[in-house]
Write an enzyme that holds these catalytic residues in place. Structure first.
Site, short mmCIF file in Angstrom:
data_model
loop_
_atom_site.label_atom_id
_atom_site.label_comp_id
_atom_site.label_asym_id
_atom_site.label_seq_id
_atom_site.Cartn_x
_atom_site.Cartn_y
_atom_site.Cartn_z
N THR A 1 -18.59 20.37 -14.25
CA THR A 1 -19.92 19.89 -14.63
C THR A 1 -20.99 20.87 -14.18
O THR A 1 -21.94 21.16 -14.92
CB THR A 1 -20.18 18.51 -14.00
OG1 THR A 1 -19.19 17.58 -14.47
CG2 THR A 1 -21.56 17.99 -14.36
N GLU A 2 -20.84 21.40 -12.99
CA GLU A 2 -21.78 22.42 -12.49
C GLU A 2 -21.78 23.64 -13.41
O GLU A 2 -22.84 24.19 -13.74
CB GLU A 2 -21.38 22.83 -11.07
CG GLU A 2 -22.28 23.86 -10.44
CD GLU A 2 -21.79 24.29 -9.07
OE1 GLU A 2 -22.39 25.23 -8.49
OE2 GLU A 2 -20.79 23.71 -8.57
#
Length: 692
Positions: free
Chosen positions: A144-145
């Site tokens: 997600t980062e």
């Protein structure tokens, strides 16, 4: 109407927490002045350098004292954000604390305790919008980062503003690389051939333009935990110590330290007389490269071919199509020392490695002198100089031996059947991103941070759409809304139905149209007329008499014409208030009804016997009725007038005693003087028995 929207996003990393404040025009305002091209673009997100603040250490260090994470850590960041955002906008400003690799290394119990304290502190010490702590305050996965970072980089490079149909290959985005202290990420859109081959490994990303249309991308994202520079250094020192004979060895040669520098195992300077185990630098950068290469773990089993590092699957990268930008350590380790002191800023493998060799082979005393003279800029201190040789070797191995980015000047780029290279180069030409890899820190004076990608996603989700339109977010590469779909915030606000009222409101109050003032006056006139008709017939009569005394006598043109028609009054008759007709209703017919059945607004003498209540509306026994002003009552009808129902659902007339006499008469209260009243019906009352 709101003009600006804000978002507060905290990057809770392994070495510290940084707060970012972002701002963008409300979508309704933005559409008013947007050009056709801008309507097909994402919201324009803005930030300023002084809106950002970082403190150290990271929140993961509060594992043994979670109750202190609020007052000792978050307090300064909250105050900074509150100083930036106007007070009236705070309640509508979402707050996100998204933790990364440092928190991923903790146990589940330690993570939960810290996040719980963060949630409680933010809600009790600010009015920021935090509808769901599970979404707004969490540890995000490395993938997600990486996806947020990919959004941020391509957003700043204008990759989302182009027409995808204009690119023959359909490929016009940049790849993204990020490296922090504990983890490293990669995100890119594979070539068409690889995308078909590895469709199940891709993430579907959906964004929304100002006009409500959508943009969809299928992105490959992965993360390597313990491949950040700090964790790589820890693994490197453990390998050095093991190869040197274990914990009993007190002095261990380290080719990744400048010659003459001595440090402890955790990198702190020590003297030669220290009895603790220490590393002493030899300044041999070629050996440093050799010793850091095994940390890539390229020989790990690969259950899903192909793999790059640590046995983790990554589709084959076509570097003729995919040009990468790198942030964080990719920038700091290549720019702050090895470019700041030189006129030539372009990344070139040969030039870069030559500069690293030159720096790391120096004696430590010479480096200290260069630091005092600010040879490499004011930001370079002794701590950074001690670490930079290891970091440089790790970056070189990650980029070229690990990910496979060609060494400019040495490696040739494999020919590709994709013809997207020209478009990619043309698209980024003005910004100078022509190389296969380019380290960046800012683009157009905006820091490239994954938090910007989160802000873009959130702002995009607030654009009004139809009820059946697909939401903004990301999830598995499946049509529609897959089961694991991730929304930018809680699901509710992502779909907003834009109504005709919103259009009228914007036309009246927004924009710079020359019709804005006349429109506003018309709107106010409509409101006044609506209020006039809702105020009741009696009040309208009183208003009429006041107007009559102002404009002239009772028989004036106003009273005979428009005024009477607007007020709905019979103006040739005496001005009587509403009266209750005799025989209109006999309460005695409601056999067995209680006082509560008649409603609280009915007030009568409780001493009267039930047998006498049938004559309450006759002669001197006319009851006193009250209008209750409690609009919360279940029997209220809009303006505070209570309904009284009998058991058959009939509505009782309940005008008060003071309204039973003519407004202009005096003396007797005889009902015989009402020549025109008869059985005029109220529009809100049902017909009574006997009425036609």
């Amino acid at each position: 109407m709101v003009k600006w929207r804000y978002a507060v996003i905290l990057d809770a990393g392994s070495s510290g927490t940084r707060v970012y404040v972002y701002r963008w025009l409300d979508s309704a305002r933005a559409r008013q002045s947007a050009s056709p091209k801008e309507l097909k673009s994402l919201p324009e997100i803005k930030t300023k350098k002084h809106w950002t603040k970082k403190i150290q250490p990271g929140i993961s260090t509060f594992a043994d004292k979670p109750s202190r994470v609020g007052p000792d850590h978050l307090d300064k960041l909250l105050k900074h954000a509150l100083d930036v955002i106007p007070e009236p906008d705070v309640k509508d400003t979402p707050f996100f604390l998204l933790a990364t690799a440092g928190m991923r290394l903790l146990s589940d119990a330690d993570r939960d305790r810290i996040l719980s304290e963060v949630c409680s502190y933010v809600k009790s010490h600010s009015n920021f919008l935090v509808p769901d702590c599970g979404i707004h305050i969490q540890v995000i996965p490395g993938a997600t980062e990486g996806l947020y970072g990919w959004i941020a980089a391509n957003y700043l490079l204008d990759s989302f503003d182009g027409d995808t149909d204009a690119h023959e290959s359909g490929h016009h985005t940049y790849g993204f690389l990020d490296m922090g202290g504990a983890s490293a990420q990669i995100a890119f859109v594979p070539s068409e051939a690889e995308a078909r081959k590895h469709a199940n490994d891709l993430t579907l990303l959906r964004l929304r333009n100002l006009d409500g249309s959508i943009q969809e991308y299928k992105v490959f994202v992965t993360s390597w935990l313990e491949f950040g520079v700090r964790e790589a250094r820890r693994r490197y020192v453990e390998a050095l110590q093991k190869s040197a004979g274990g914990p009993k060895t007190k002095e261990i040669p380290d080719p990744c330290l400048p010659d003459g520098l001595r440090t402890s195992l955790d990198g702190k300077p020590v003297s030669s007389e220290s009895r603790e185990t220490q590393l002493f630098g030899t300044g041999r950068f070629d050996e440093c490269l050799e010793l850091t290469y095994p940390l890539l773990d390229k020989d790990a089993p690969c259950p899903d071919e192909p793999c790059l590092l640590h046995g983790i699957h990554v589709p084959a990268i076509d570097f003729n199509v995919n040009h990468f930008v790198g942030i964080s350590e990719y920038w700091h380790t290549t720019y702050e020392i090895f470019e700041m002191g030189y006129k030539d800023k372009a990344y070139d493998f040969n030039t870069y490695q030559e500069r690293v060799n030159q720096f790391c082979s120096q004696d430590w005393s010479a480096i200290e002198k260069g630091i005092s003279e600010h040879r490499w800029g004011s930001k370079v201190d002794e701590d950074k100089a001690m670490e930079v040789c290891f970091k440089a070797s790790w970056i070189i191995n990650m980029l070229h031996s690990g990910i496979g980015i060609p060494r400019v000047g040495l490696d040739s780029v494999k020919a590709s059947t994709q013809n997207g290279t020209k478009e990619v180069l043309e698209h980024g030409k003005e910004k100078g991103y022509l190389s296969t890899f380019q380290a960046v820190n800012e683009i157009d004076s905006t820091e490239v941070s994954w938090t910007l990608g989160k802000a873009v996603l959130y702002a995009s989700s607030l654009i009004p759409v139809g009820e059946n339109d697909l939401p903004v977010g990301f999830g598995s590469n499946q049509p529609g809304v897959p089961p694991d779909f991730q929304y930018p915030s809680i699901r509710g606000p992502t779909i907003i139905k834009e109504t005709d009222f919103e259009t009228w409101r914007e036309a009246l109050f927004g924009g710079e149209s020359p019709r804005r003032i006349p429109g506003l006056l018309l709107f106010l006139l409509i409101v006044v007329i609506m209020a006039f008709y809702l105020c009741g017939r009696n009040r309208r009569g009183r208003i009429y008499h006041k107007l009559q005394s102002f404009f002239g006598h009772k028989g004036s043109r106003f009273s005979r014409g428009l005024g009477g028609k607007l007020l709905g009054l019979r103006l040739n008759s005496p001005a009587y208030e509403r009266v209750m007709e005799e025989g209109g209703l006999d309460l005695g017919e409601m056999s067995g009804s209680s006082e509560s059945d008649r409603g609280d607004s009915l007030d009568y003498d409780s001493s009267k016997s039930p047998s006498k209540r049938s004559s309450l509306f006759n002669g001197s026994n006319t009851p006193t009725l009250k209008f209750e002003l409690d609009n919360g009552s279940g029997s209220s009808i809009g303006l505070g007038i209570s309904n009284i129902h009998d058991r058959q659902g009939m509505v009782l007339r309940n005008d008060s005693r003071e309204h039973l006499v003519p407004a202009v008469a005096s003396g007797s209260r005889s009902r015989a003087g009402s020549p025109t009243r008869m059985y005029r019906k109220s529009p809100v009352l049902a017909p009574m028995d006997g009425e036609q």
